[in-house]
Enzyme design. Structure first.
Site, PDB file in Angstrom:
ATOM      1  N   SER A 175       0.847  -1.189   0.000  1.00 50.57           N
ATOM      2  CA  SER A 175       0.000   0.000   0.000  1.00 50.57           C
ATOM      3  C   SER A 175       0.880   1.235   0.000  1.00 50.57           C
ATOM      4  CB  SER A 175      -0.903   0.010   1.237  1.00 50.57           C
ATOM      5  OG  SER A 175      -1.527   1.271   1.408  1.00 50.57           O
ATOM      6  N   TYR A 188      -2.065  -0.900  10.433  1.00 54.20           N
ATOM      7  CA  TYR A 188      -1.932  -1.194   9.005  1.00 54.20           C
ATOM      8  C   TYR A 188      -0.693  -0.519   8.415  1.00 54.20           C
ATOM      9  CZ  TYR A 188      -3.438  -1.820   4.134  1.00 54.20           C
ATOM     10  OH  TYR A 188      -3.519  -2.163   2.804  1.00 54.20           O
TER      11      TYR A 188
END
Length: 302
Positions: A175, A188
């Site tokens: 990401s 995350y």
């Protein structure tokens, strides 16, 4: 020795210019895509979201066999049946990649039932979606075990055979938050940054391993149920990526043997800005873009 070092020092910039020009020329030439007809592809988190679209894309591009790993049998079964309807052999195994022993056990089962894996796609991920002080300790550990350590276990399980065969590819669905973190997703962002470092080190380590390569994909916010409720301040200017687009570009990157892929291309600007702007300016960019508050409405998977 002195003359040898001096020669190497003078040759280095020439080599850099040559490599940059070579890369620019390749951008203008028609791309030569890798044939996937002999490849066995294993996708973690393959039952839904980007994982399901990856399975579809690999099947459309002629992969020989597709193997899906995940924790929810219902989703895995649905995706497996869909891929089989497309005419591609597909199998699924229930596996929590955060569980080391389970990964090694299921990897052995895959080799015995399906054969050697030549493309491993580490796609499985979870997000807790809370600040540090509001986060449950077990949930924080779960994020690290699945998003980061899971890649250690799956790679250790399948890479040795790839090296023996001199044929393999390790893929990581990462990401852009690995490079630019936001509040409200500390678990995350941390796990993805660790995962990025893992892949960067692995990619460099594979330079002397013929036939075995690695690809890291760093997409912007993608419109999947995992990040349901996340709000971007200017969605028309920075629209969420479609999961099918991420899947298509990922498979293309594998076929082109591309080491790193940022999606969309404008994320390169973000990396450059982080390198040159002072912290105060970066903070204003975060405030203006709404990244400080984008997780306030986060719901996640229901």
């Amino acid at each position: 020795m002195v003359w040898k070092c001096l020669g190497a020092l003078l040759l280095f910039p020439v080599q850099m210019v040559y490599l940059v020009v070579k890369a620019a020329v390749y951008l203008l030439l028609p791309a030569r895509l890798r044939d996937l007809s002999g490849e066995n592809v294993l996708i973690t988190g393959g039952g839904r979201g980007i994982g399901r679209h990856l399975a579809r894309e690999f099947a459309k591009r002629g992969a020989r066999k597709i193997i899906l790993w995940g924790r929810t049998e219902k989703c895995l079964k649905e995706t497996t049946e869909e891929i089989r309807m497309m005419g591609t052999e597909c199998h699924y195994f229930i596996c929590d990649v955060g569980n080391r022993e389970e990964v090694y056990q299921q990897a052995k089962a895959v080799r015995e039932k399906v054969g050697d894996i030549t493309i491993l796609v580490n796609n499985a991920a979870v997000v807790h979606g809370k600040s540090l002080m509001d986060s449950d300790d077990d949930a924080l550990l779960k994020s690290q075990h699945i998003n980061t350590l899971g890649q250690f276990w799956t790679t250790k399980a399948f890479l040795p055979r790839m090296l023996e065969l001199q044929n393999g590819h390790i893929v990581c669905l990462n990401s852009v938050l690995a490079l630019s973190a936001i509040p409200g997703a500390i678990d995350y962002c941390t796990s993805k940054a660790s995962s990025f470092a893992f892949m960067e080190s692995l990619t460099l380590g594979l330079l002397d391993c013929p036939g075995v390569n690695a690809t890291t994909v760093l997409p912007f916010h993608t419109n999947t149920e995992m990040f349901q409720g996340m709000r971007i301040r200017f969605p028309n200017l920075f629209p969420p990526l479609k999961p099918e687009t991420v899947a298509r570009r990922t498979v293309e990157a594998v076929q082109l043997n591309q080491a790193f892929l940022l999606l969309p291309w404008t994320m390169h600007v973000l990396v450059i800005l982080k390198s040159i702007l002072p912290r105060s300016a970066l903070e204003e960019i975060h405030k203006f873009s709404g990244s400080y508050t984008c997780m306030n409405t986060f719901k996640g998977r229901t």
